[in-house]
Enzyme design. Structure first.
Site, PDB file in Angstrom:
ATOM      1  N   LYS A 106      12.287  43.627  85.749  1.00  0.00           N
ATOM      2  CA  LYS A 106      11.442  42.566  85.211  1.00  0.00           C
ATOM      3  C   LYS A 106      11.567  42.558  83.693  1.00  0.00           C
ATOM      4  CE  LYS A 106       8.464  39.488  86.827  1.00  0.00           C
ATOM      5  NZ  LYS A 106       8.818  38.571  87.922  1.00  0.00           N
ATOM      6  N   PHE A 148      29.907  43.905  43.697  1.00  0.00           N
ATOM      7  CA  PHE A 148      30.943  43.719  44.709  1.00  0.00           C
ATOM      8  C   PHE A 148      32.220  43.263  44.014  1.00  0.00           C
ATOM      9  CE2 PHE A 148      32.936  41.378  48.379  1.00  0.00           C
ATOM     10  CZ  PHE A 148      33.192  42.518  49.129  1.00  0.00           C
ATOM     11  N   GLN A 202      28.314  48.061  53.012  1.00  0.00           N
ATOM     12  CA  GLN A 202      28.705  49.190  53.856  1.00  0.00           C
ATOM     13  C   GLN A 202      28.216  50.510  53.263  1.00  0.00           C
ATOM     14  OE1 GLN A 202      30.575  46.586  53.079  1.00  0.00           O
ATOM     15  NE2 GLN A 202      32.080  46.102  54.671  1.00  0.00           N
TER      16      GLN A 202
END
Length: 297
Positions: free
Chosen positions: A12, A163, A224
């Protein structure tokens, strides 16, 4: 060529239970001033001697999913819901121990938090974060596992993220940056070394706290890197845990070009894009983590 039945389970899904504990202040009055609520969604999946029901439609081994739903409600009344880990273990063990045809139970519970507004019985839903627990049990004396976690935990660093140095090809247009917004909506799950943990609430609070602190304190060169530091921080600080799995969507924030309006934009105004988005997933674990791949599924 023979055709055979492979692994299977049934149950369920998403039984929604709201359990009100009255007189939570311990004053002994049913309608005491302080109430506590637990709002959960419970999914039960059972497996065992189910070949006949699949191959011939013989239901002799089947505990109806309606009975499973009723058990969830009855146990919420009879035992209360102290923590979702304990409640999950209670249900999983019951289904295996009470039914000879059931050899394994999987119980997944999501908890929706409520904060007290004022007085003892007014509440407001807490943000979008959801606490989770996934329990497996083979019954009394058998193998068991507990994976706790959370999803929809929105976090953002307005600086301290870079980055650059990434691969470039003929389709690359993204400029490198040494200062960007880093935002994500965390889905994290962590595996307990055993089901002997006694204070599931404290374990959850501390694991969540270390995820947040690692996110805030890591000067990120990539999402990361941040993911690994979050998982590492949890395992360094919580010896009852042995493995952390994280999924971090990169909720991109792009600087808006304000030059057409004669304005500079010194990392102040961003467009928050909901899709498409980068997605980073990873597992961090201790080198002595016991093997338990079924704990996660």
């Amino acid at each position: 060529m023979a055709i055979v039945l492979g692994p299977n389970r049934y149950g369920k899904a998403e039984t929604r239970v709201v359990r009100v504990t009255r007189n939570a202040d311990g004053n002994g009055e049913r309608d005491g001033e302080v109430h506590r609520i637990k709002d959960v969604s419970v999914t039960v999946l059972l497996s065992g001697a189910m070949e006949d029901v699949h191959l011939s439609g013989d239901n002799a081994a089947v505990l109806p999913t309606d009975s499973q739903k009723n058990t969830v409600f009855a146990f919420a009344k009879k035992h209360g819901i102290a923590t979702i880990e304990d409640f999950g273990l209670l249900l999983a063990r019951h289904f295996v121990d009470a039914q000879p045809t059931i050899t394994h139970a999987r119980v997944e519970i999501h908890e929706y938090a409520w904060d007290r507004v004022t007085g003892g019985h007014s509440f407001v839903r807490s943000g979008g974060e959801v606490r989770t627990a996934l329990v497996h049990s083979d019954g009394d004396g058998g193998a068991e596992s507990v994976v706790s976690g959370l999803r929809d935990l929105a976090v953002l660093n307005s600086t301290g993220s870079e980055f650059h140095g990434f691969v470039r090809d003929e389709y690359t247009t993204l400029p490198p940056t040494d200062d960007r917004v880093l935002a994500t909506t965390v889905t994290a799950r962590w595996r307990h070394r055993s089901t002997a943990t006694r204070d599931w609430d404290a374990s959850y609070r501390e694991a969540r706290n270390h995820l947040l602190r690692a996110f805030a304190e890591t000067h990120s060169l990539s999402l990361q890197q941040t993911l690994f530091q979050m998982g590492r921080r949890v395992l360094d600080e919580r010896p009852e845990l042995c493995e952390v799995r994280l999924a971090l969507p990169n909720r991109h924030h792009f600087l808006v070009d304000l030059e057409p309006f004669g304005m500079d934009n010194d990392n102040e105004v961003y467009f928050a894009a909901d899709r498409p988005y980068g997605l980073v997933e990873g597992t961090v674990l201790t080198d002595d983590a016991p093997d338990a791949p079924s704990a996660w599924t």
